[in-house]
Design a protein around this motif. Structure first.
Motif, PDB file in Angstrom:
ATOM      1  N   TYR A  19       0.712  -1.650   0.471  1.00 22.95           N
ATOM      2  CA  TYR A  19      -0.219   0.527  -0.027  1.00 22.95           C
ATOM      3  C   TYR A  19       0.728   0.979  -0.201  1.00 22.95           C
ATOM      4  O   TYR A  19       2.007   1.631   0.814  1.00 22.95           O
ATOM      5  N   TYR A  20       0.550   2.189  -0.659  1.00 24.00           N
ATOM      6  CA  TYR A  20       1.170   3.194  -1.495  1.00 24.00           C
ATOM      7  C   TYR A  20       0.331   4.606  -1.014  1.00 24.00           C
ATOM      8  O   TYR A  20      -0.868   4.559  -1.062  1.00 24.00           O
ATOM      9  N   ALA A  21       1.057   6.089  -0.010  1.00 23.23           N
ATOM     10  CA  ALA A  21       1.024   7.057  -0.125  1.00 23.23           C
ATOM     11  C   ALA A  21       0.580   7.418  -1.808  1.00 23.23           C
ATOM     12  O   ALA A  21       1.500   7.099  -2.966  1.00 23.23           O
ATOM     13  N   ASP A  22      -0.733   8.486  -1.613  1.00 30.92           N
ATOM     14  CA  ASP A  22      -0.491   8.895  -3.026  1.00 30.92           C
ATOM     15  C   ASP A  22       0.412   9.665  -3.751  1.00 30.92           C
ATOM     16  O   ASP A  22       0.638   9.954  -5.426  1.00 30.92           O
ATOM     17  N   SER A  23       1.549  10.342  -3.176  1.00 33.02           N
ATOM     18  CA  SER A  23       2.842  11.544  -3.382  1.00 33.02           C
ATOM     19  C   SER A  23       3.445  10.441  -3.887  1.00 33.02           C
ATOM     20  O   SER A  23       4.421  11.074  -4.484  1.00 33.02           O
ATOM     21  N   VAL A  24       3.790   9.147  -3.824  1.00 34.35           N
ATOM     22  CA  VAL A  24       4.682   8.439  -4.014  1.00 34.35           C
ATOM     23  C   VAL A  24       4.768   6.751  -5.070  1.00 34.35           C
ATOM     24  O   VAL A  24       5.207   6.697  -5.756  1.00 34.35           O
ATOM     25  N   LYS A  25       2.916   7.063  -4.755  1.00 34.74           N
ATOM     26  CA  LYS A  25       2.339   5.571  -6.012  1.00 34.74           C
ATOM     27  C   LYS A  25       2.833   5.805  -7.764  1.00 34.74           C
ATOM     28  O   LYS A  25       2.980   6.749  -8.021  1.00 34.74           O
ATOM     29  N   GLY A  26       3.695   4.749  -7.433  1.00 32.74           N
ATOM     30  CA  GLY A  26       3.758   4.422  -9.341  1.00 32.74           C
ATOM     31  C   GLY A  26       5.552   4.872  -8.907  1.00 32.74           C
ATOM     32  O   GLY A  26       6.333   5.074 -10.540  1.00 32.74           O
ATOM     33  N   ARG A  27       5.602   5.560  -8.323  1.00 32.26           N
ATOM     34  CA  ARG A  27       7.245   6.533  -7.880  1.00 32.26           C
ATOM     35  C   ARG A  27       7.976   5.035  -7.402  1.00 32.26           C
ATOM     36  O   ARG A  27       9.054   4.846  -7.634  1.00 32.26           O
ATOM     37  N   PHE A  28       7.689   4.866  -6.384  1.00 31.57           N
ATOM     38  CA  PHE A  28       8.919   3.862  -4.702  1.00 31.57           C
ATOM     39  C   PHE A  28       7.836   2.198  -5.261  1.00 31.57           C
ATOM     40  O   PHE A  28       6.670   2.560  -5.599  1.00 31.57           O
ATOM     41  N   THR A  29       8.620   1.579  -4.336  1.00 29.96           N
ATOM     42  CA  THR A  29       8.210   0.302  -4.757  1.00 29.96           C
ATOM     43  C   THR A  29       8.783  -0.368  -3.273  1.00 29.96           C
ATOM     44  O   THR A  29      10.000  -0.374  -3.183  1.00 29.96           O
ATOM     45  N   ILE A  30       7.785  -1.037  -2.982  1.00 28.91           N
ATOM     46  CA  ILE A  30       8.280  -1.626  -1.931  1.00 28.91           C
ATOM     47  C   ILE A  30       8.474  -3.045  -1.779  1.00 28.91           C
ATOM     48  O   ILE A  30       7.887  -4.123  -2.339  1.00 28.91           O
ATOM     49  N   SER A  31       9.082  -3.698  -0.915  1.00 28.38           N
ATOM     50  CA  SER A  31       9.582  -5.174  -1.088  1.00 28.38           C
ATOM     51  C   SER A  31      10.330  -5.792   0.125  1.00 28.38           C
ATOM     52  O   SER A  31      10.443  -4.892   0.962  1.00 28.38           O
ATOM     53  N   ARG A  32      10.636  -7.029   0.169  1.00 29.28           N
ATOM     54  CA  ARG A  32      11.031  -7.569   1.282  1.00 29.28           C
ATOM     55  C   ARG A  32      10.674  -8.387   1.097  1.00 29.28           C
ATOM     56  O   ARG A  32      10.670  -9.754  -0.233  1.00 29.28           O
ATOM     57  N   ASP A  33      12.113  -9.194   1.615  1.00 30.11           N
ATOM     58  CA  ASP A  33      13.352 -10.560   1.051  1.00 30.11           C
ATOM     59  C   ASP A  33      13.570 -10.875   3.125  1.00 30.11           C
ATOM     60  O   ASP A  33      14.146 -10.961   3.753  1.00 30.11           O
ATOM     61  N   ASN A  34      12.209 -12.206   3.031  1.00 32.87           N
ATOM     62  CA  ASN A  34      12.093 -13.028   4.281  1.00 32.87           C
ATOM     63  C   ASN A  34      13.109 -13.557   4.565  1.00 32.87           C
ATOM     64  O   ASN A  34      14.091 -13.943   5.936  1.00 32.87           O
ATOM     65  N   ALA A  35      14.313 -13.906   3.696  1.00 31.08           N
ATOM     66  CA  ALA A  35      15.418 -15.287   3.855  1.00 31.08           C
ATOM     67  C   ALA A  35      16.249 -14.376   4.478  1.00 31.08           C
ATOM     68  O   ALA A  35      17.134 -14.406   5.551  1.00 31.08           O
ATOM     69  N   LYS A  36      16.628 -12.556   4.185  1.00 30.25           N
ATOM     70  CA  LYS A  36      17.254 -11.949   4.720  1.00 30.25           C
ATOM     71  C   LYS A  36      16.798 -10.970   6.240  1.00 30.25           C
ATOM     72  O   LYS A  36      17.432  -9.846   5.929  1.00 30.25           O
ATOM     73  N   ASN A  37      15.585 -11.319   5.800  1.00 36.14           N
ATOM     74  CA  ASN A  37      14.728  -9.913   7.274  1.00 36.14           C
ATOM     75  C   ASN A  37      15.188  -8.636   6.663  1.00 36.14           C
ATOM     76  O   ASN A  37      15.558  -7.973   7.611  1.00 36.14           O
ATOM     77  N   THR A  38      14.982  -8.574   5.262  1.00 34.06           N
ATOM     78  CA  THR A  38      15.691  -7.033   4.903  1.00 34.06           C
ATOM     79  C   THR A  38      14.126  -6.126   4.400  1.00 34.06           C
ATOM     80  O   THR A  38      13.464  -7.268   3.155  1.00 34.06           O
ATOM     81  N   VAL A  39      14.025  -5.198   4.359  1.00 39.60           N
ATOM     82  CA  VAL A  39      12.562  -4.756   3.421  1.00 39.60           C
ATOM     83  C   VAL A  39      13.439  -2.938   2.422  1.00 39.60           C
ATOM     84  O   VAL A  39      13.741  -3.144   3.479  1.00 39.60           O
ATOM     85  N   TYR A  40      13.013  -2.641   1.252  1.00 36.88           N
ATOM     86  CA  TYR A  40      13.601  -2.331   1.140  1.00 36.88           C
ATOM     87  C   TYR A  40      12.166  -1.208   0.520  1.00 36.88           C
ATOM     88  O   TYR A  40      11.195  -1.567   0.098  1.00 36.88           O
ATOM     89  N   LEU A  41      12.750  -0.243   0.122  1.00 38.54           N
ATOM     90  CA  LEU A  41      12.068   1.062  -0.621  1.00 38.54           C
ATOM     91  C   LEU A  41      12.780   1.897  -1.979  1.00 38.54           C
ATOM     92  O   LEU A  41      14.158   2.243  -1.371  1.00 38.54           O
ATOM     93  N   GLN A  42      12.799   1.339  -3.040  1.00 37.54           N
ATOM     94  CA  GLN A  42      13.099   1.475  -3.936  1.00 37.54           C
ATOM     95  C   GLN A  42      12.238   3.083  -4.510  1.00 37.54           C
ATOM     96  O   GLN A  42      11.260   2.991  -4.883  1.00 37.54           O
ATOM     97  N   MET A  43      13.174   4.066  -4.921  1.00 40.21           N
ATOM     98  CA  MET A  43      12.482   5.468  -4.971  1.00 40.21           C
ATOM     99  C   MET A  43      13.358   5.750  -6.517  1.00 40.21           C
ATOM    100  O   MET A  43      14.210   6.530  -6.553  1.00 40.21           O
ATOM    101  N   ASN A  44      12.705   6.221  -7.193  1.00 38.34           N
ATOM    102  CA  ASN A  44      12.550   6.566  -8.743  1.00 38.34           C
ATOM    103  C   ASN A  44      12.153   7.645  -8.488  1.00 38.34           C
ATOM    104  O   ASN A  44      11.207   7.742  -8.061  1.00 38.34           O
ATOM    105  N   SER A  45      12.526   8.412  -9.603  1.00 40.98           N
ATOM    106  CA  SER A  45      11.667   9.651 -10.318  1.00 40.98           C
ATOM    107  C   SER A  45      12.079  10.996  -8.864  1.00 40.98           C
ATOM    108  O   SER A  45      10.398  11.305  -8.840  1.00 40.98           O
ATOM    109  N   LEU A  46      12.995  10.846  -8.281  1.00 34.53           N
ATOM    110  CA  LEU A  46      12.382  11.427  -7.158  1.00 34.53           C
ATOM    111  C   LEU A  46      12.006  13.675  -7.185  1.00 34.53           C
ATOM    112  O   LEU A  46      13.148  13.677  -8.291  1.00 34.53           O
ATOM    113  N   LYS A  47      11.663  13.590  -6.252  1.00 30.64           N
ATOM    114  CA  LYS A  47      11.632  14.735  -6.322  1.00 30.64           C
ATOM    115  C   LYS A  47      11.849  15.723  -5.350  1.00 30.64           C
ATOM    116  O   LYS A  47      12.301  15.038  -4.025  1.00 30.64           O
TER     117      LYS A  47
END
Length: 124
Positions: free
Chosen positions: A59-87
């Motif tokens: 789920y995303y805030a409207d202000s970042v929808k389409g530009r940011f992607t959240i994902s996770r790798d449970n094997a590594k216990n890590t969550v990521y936030l890929q941020m593109n087209s930064l303003k």
């Protein structure tokens, strides 16, 4: 108890990209729902994105929808936030948060554990 450590922040030009990471440690960290929030100077902490423990729902805030992607790798216990087209308005301290549960949570009061934050600065 869950400990969270963010990394990956920095200075980037408008239009650029950054990937934030949040390493979780502690008991059954992979069974926690995770979220990203941000706080700019003089402003309240705001929701950015959330992901359930399985990673199947996001789920995303409207202000970042389409530009940011959240994902996770449970094997590594890590969550990521890929941020593109930064303003420039994306400039803030970004915080990772965790709580038990498999739903999506977007209020900061829903989260029990927080990282120390990582600074993201976007220049125009």
């Amino acid at each position: 108890q869950v400990q969270l450590v963010e990394s990956g922040g920095g200075l980037v030009q408008a239009g650029g990209s950054l990937r934030l990471s949040c390493a979780a440690s502690g008991r059954t960290a992979s069974s926690y729902a995770m979220g990203w929030f941000r706080q700019a100077p003089g402003e309240e902490r705001k929701f950015v994105a959330s992901i359930n423990w399985s990673g199947g729902n996001t789920y995303y805030a409207d202000s970042v929808k389409g530009r940011f992607t959240i994902s996770r790798d449970n094997a590594k216990n890590t969550v990521y936030l890929q941020m593109n087209s930064l303003k420039p308005e994306d400039t803030a301290v970004y915080y990772c948060a965790a709580r038990r549960g498999n739903s999506l949570y977007y209020e900061w009061v829903d989260y029990n554990y927080w990282g120390q934050g990582t600074q993201v600065t976007v220049s125009s």
